[in-house]
Design a protein around this motif. Structure first.
Motif, PDB file in Angstrom:
ATOM      1  N   LEU A  53       6.370  -0.189   4.797  1.00  0.00           N
ATOM      2  CA  LEU A  53       5.866   1.150   5.120  1.00  0.00           C
ATOM      3  C   LEU A  53       5.878   2.064   3.897  1.00  0.00           C
ATOM      4  O   LEU A  53       5.660   3.271   4.030  1.00  0.00           O
ATOM      5  N   LYS A  54       6.173   1.497   2.712  1.00  0.00           N
ATOM      6  CA  LYS A  54       6.202   2.232   1.444  1.00  0.00           C
ATOM      7  C   LYS A  54       7.331   3.256   1.379  1.00  0.00           C
ATOM      8  O   LYS A  54       7.298   4.169   0.565  1.00  0.00           O
ATOM      9  N   ARG A  55       8.344   3.100   2.210  1.00  0.00           N
ATOM     10  CA  ARG A  55       9.504   3.985   2.169  1.00  0.00           C
ATOM     11  C   ARG A  55      10.586   3.258   1.353  1.00  0.00           C
ATOM     12  O   ARG A  55      11.615   2.829   1.861  1.00  0.00           O
ATOM     13  N   ASN A  56      10.290   3.101   0.042  1.00  0.00           N
ATOM     14  CA  ASN A  56      11.048   2.176  -0.800  1.00  0.00           C
ATOM     15  C   ASN A  56      12.502   2.585  -1.003  1.00  0.00           C
ATOM     16  O   ASN A  56      13.402   1.744  -1.003  1.00  0.00           O
ATOM     17  N   HIS A  57      12.765   3.877  -1.193  1.00  0.00           N
ATOM     18  CA  HIS A  57      14.150   4.309  -1.414  1.00  0.00           C
ATOM     19  C   HIS A  57      14.988   4.155  -0.146  1.00  0.00           C
ATOM     20  O   HIS A  57      16.180   3.812  -0.214  1.00  0.00           O
ATOM     21  N   GLU A  58      14.370   4.387   1.022  1.00  0.00           N
ATOM     22  CA  GLU A  58      15.081   4.157   2.286  1.00  0.00           C
ATOM     23  C   GLU A  58      15.384   2.669   2.454  1.00  0.00           C
ATOM     24  O   GLU A  58      16.464   2.295   2.934  1.00  0.00           O
ATOM     25  N   ALA A  59      14.424   1.819   2.089  1.00  0.00           N
ATOM     26  CA  ALA A  59      14.641   0.367   2.173  1.00  0.00           C
ATOM     27  C   ALA A  59      15.808  -0.054   1.290  1.00  0.00           C
ATOM     28  O   ALA A  59      16.671  -0.836   1.698  1.00  0.00           O
ATOM     29  N   LEU A  60      15.859   0.474   0.072  1.00  0.00           N
ATOM     30  CA  LEU A  60      16.940   0.136  -0.856  1.00  0.00           C
ATOM     31  C   LEU A  60      18.295   0.546  -0.291  1.00  0.00           C
ATOM     32  O   LEU A  60      19.288  -0.178  -0.427  1.00  0.00           O
TER      33      LEU A  60
END
Length: 721
Positions: free
Chosen positions: A279-286
């Motif tokens: 979903l391109k929410r990369n910092h949340e994924a990290l």
């Protein structure tokens, strides 16, 4: 941001793993281009689904023992290593009068804990003991459960059909057994459906598991967490719906606790991180991956630790933090080596190689990536190789090594075509089989009705001999019945014709743009030689055919900036504009992704440059609008005539010509985009030019072997980022 990322989505510990090397490696591509590597490893080892105890006969002497096993099992959710120690001690000191059910239950729970700790060989040995004990005691409940898991051995030896047939034969027996056995049977069905790509069938089984949870004798909360985690992984890896996957992990976390059930919790976090990344929410994924890593290390869960580290490395690659990506990849490799898990190590090594290459250590990084490619090539990993080639090509391009990038992109294209054709053949066979089955069903129905009519006619004949009036009435009724059958048969045939028309349309058309697809063009070209020989080509150039290969510039940036709905709008609008500038006899195709192909038969080469100029102007001159939002769009193209420069087609056929046009397109990309390069004619004999031209267009131009035409697109007031 990288065009492709790779992430391990760890399956629950109930997906069986061992050092026997029985591994199936599945790559699933999401819409955004993110590669999700789903590792499904199914050896000969019994590992309970969340170690849910089998209900068996209860003996008075077993009450305290069963309660002790359950207490240790619940405690192991918080402290895996201590749970193993206590169960091993309990196993060594079992009382002589302990029942077989108690012994089986203890082995079940202990094998699961050993596997979670990465002690695979010990867990394998326990399975042999478990199976031997069940057969010795003829424990029906456990033997049915073992038969369910035997389906995966059948799959590895004989394929999916044999495995499903094996489970079909168990269905009646399973219905007589406990809710635990039925729950695990649904799980086995779901896993095989998932692996076959029958995602709707897998989802149906997971929903059945949710219903069965209410009937389980204990550990319902753990089972609910596991099932929701599987559903979220299905949405992510199979149905390509990251939003629903994220929602499913929310359902799972709503009933979860990192303190009481860390093993299930960490696996949900990893799937949740992968969904956020898509979903391109990369910092949340990290953040989710970091949390999962901390829990996995604290609780001694090495498989989850390796998966979390792999995803962290990949996420740092996406964020272009190559130093941290390198460290996470090295840590993931170290854990995989401890587990003797070659697949995980090679996957992590790709991330390490990319991280090093992006830091300027290109040779060292490329050597590591190539080692992984060789491993996947030997282990039937064509989809993995295709994805890695795309990653490596992107690295080469960023380093300005365009020749190396071009070679890899050609390899990737060849693999993509091979995988595409294999998948198309599989789908076509499936559709044809379904259609044939429907036809057979209709024929059987009509034959049955026809036989019924014949029987009725015999009876009517006998009745006519007895009562003429009654026979006349029956004949009239039979006539009405026949007429009704005729009407119904006519309606069914019309419906079948309509279905065939729809199937034919979808087989040759792209569902999003309505344009012809790659398959339709390949079918057309398969008859090209015979068709061209029968046609009379007139004019000074013999009116050759022309192919124009186009690629939307910065399309990934459009998706990343404005979302996939806007990207789909751009694809449809490009298709509309392309149709508006070509002749009625020209063919416009969506070649794949953001690539389009225009096939212009019997063209005058002098007019092709004008057509290419109109295409660039039509696409790039007027800004695309999404509501009130302006979207700047341009394309880059490569074009060529077939036959090219009087070269016989047995030397340079349409496929070779299209390969040259692809290199011309790539040349346009490297020279600033929003332009087209076309090949006018050869300047040297084709015997000298073709070997170089078909492998390195830039070299052929540099050696003055070919005349190239450059067509510039309309000036852009706002440059793409």
């Amino acid at each position: 941001m990288m065009d492709f990322g790779q992430q391990f989505v760890i399956q629950n510990s109930t997906l069986l793993r061992s050092d026997h090397g029985k591994k199936d490696f599945f790559l699933l591509q999401s819409e955004s281009g993110l590669r999700v590597i789903l590792q499904l490893i199914l050896p000969i080892i019994f590992l309970l689904l969340l170690s849910i105890a089998l209900p068996g006969p209860v003996h008075a002497a077993d009450d305290a023992l069963a309660q002790k096993i359950h207490q240790i099992q619940d405690f192991s959710d918080r402290n895996n290593e201590e749970g193993i120690k206590q169960l091993q001690q309990l196993k060594q000191n079992l009382p002589p009068n302990a029942s077989a059910q108690a012994r089986l239950n203890l082995i079940e729970v202990l094998s699961g804990l050993l596997y979670d700790a990465g002690r695979v060989k010990e867990a394998n040995a326990l399975y042999d003991e478990y199976k031997s004990l069940a057969q010795q005691l003829n424990d029906k409940e456990t033997l049915v459960l073992i038969s369910i898991f035997d389906a995966f051995d059948v799959y590895e030896k004989s394929g999916f059909d044999a495995a499903n047939e094996h489970l079909d034969k168990l269905a009646a027996e399973v219905e007589k057994r406990s809710s635990v056995v039925r729950y695990r049977y649904a799980w086995a069905r779901a896993q095989l459906s998932f692996a076959q790509g029958k995602f709707d069938g897998a989802l149906k089984q997971y929903l059945l598991m949710l219903d069965l949870i209410e009937q389980l004798p204990r550990r319902q909360l753990q089972a609910r967490m596991y099932t929701w985690q599987q559903i979220s992984n299905l949405y992510l890896s199979g149905l390509k719906d990251a939003k629903k996957s994220y929602e499913a992990t929310t359902e799972a976390l709503a009933v979860s606790s990192a303190l009481t059930m860390p093993k299930a919790y960490v696996e949900i976090l990893i799937v949740r991180g992968a969904a956020l990344s898509q979903l391109k929410r990369n910092h949340e994924a990290l953040k989710e991956y970091d949390t999962a890593l901390g829990i996995a290390r604290q609780e001694g869960l090495p498989f989850a630790e390796a998966a979390a580290l792999f995803n962290i490395a990949d996420q740092y690659l996406i964020l272009k933090d190559y130093r941290r990506a390198e460290q996470a990849a090295r840590d993931s490799i170290a854990v995989s080596e401890r587990l003797e898990d070659k697949f995980s190590k090679m996957g992590a090594q790709v991330n390490l190689g990319l991280a090093l290459a992006y830091q300027g250590k290109i040779k060292q990084g490329v050597d590591l990536v190539n080692e992984s490619i060789e491993f996947f090539r030997k282990n039937s990993g064509k989809q993995a190789i295709e994805s890695i080639n795309g990653e490596l090509a992107a690295m080469y391009e960023s380093a300005g090594m365009y020749k190396e990038a071009l070679v890899l992109m050609h390899e990737k294209q060849a693999l993509s075509e091979e995988l595409y054709q294999a998948e198309q053949a599989k789908e076509s066979a499936k559709l044809q089989e379904e259609f044939n089955a429907e036809q057979r069903k209709k024929q059987i129905e009509l034959l049955g009705k026809d036989n019924a009519l014949k029987d009725a006619d015999i009876r009517n004949h006998r009745l006519r001999q007895m009562v003429t009036l009654l026979a006349s009435i029956i004949a009239a009724l039979a006539g009405c019945f026949i007429y009704m059958l005729y009407r119904r048969s006519k309606k069914l045939n019309a419906q079948l014709r309509e279905m065939n028309t729809q199937l034919e349309f979808h087989a040759v058309r792209d569902p999003l743009t309505g344009l012809h697809n790659r398959r339709s063009f390949i079918t057309l070209m398969s008859t090209r030689v015979a068709r061209v020989e029968n046609e009379r080509r007139e004019g000074p150039y013999g009116n050759p055919d022309c192919m124009i290969l186009l690629d939307i510039d910065h399309f990934k940036h459009i998706n990343d900036t404005w979302g996939h709905s806007v990207g789909d709008m751009v694809l449809k609008e490009v298709a509309t504009r392309l149709r508006s500038v070509v002749r009625d006899e020209d063919m416009v195709m969506r070649w794949g992704g953001e690539e389009f192909l225009i096939f212009s038969p019997k063209s005058n080469p002098e007019q092709i440059t004008n057509l290419v100029e109109r295409v660039l102007r039509t696409i790039g001159e007027d800004t695309f609008m999404h509501g009130n939002l302006p979207i700047p769009v341009t394309v880059t193209a490569g074009f060529i005539s077939v036959p090219f420069s009087d070269v016989p087609e047995d030397i340079c056929d349409w496929e070779r010509a299209l390969q040259i046009a692809d290199m011309a397109l790539y040349l346009g990309k490297t020279h600033g985009r929003n332009r087209a390069y076309g090949l006018a004619k050869l300047l040297v004999p084709h015997e000298d030019a073709i070997p170089t031209l078909t492998h390195d267009l830039a070299a052929a131009i540099k050696q003055n072997m070919v005349e190239v035409i450059e067509v510039l697109g309309p000036p852009q007031t706002q440059a793409h980022v």
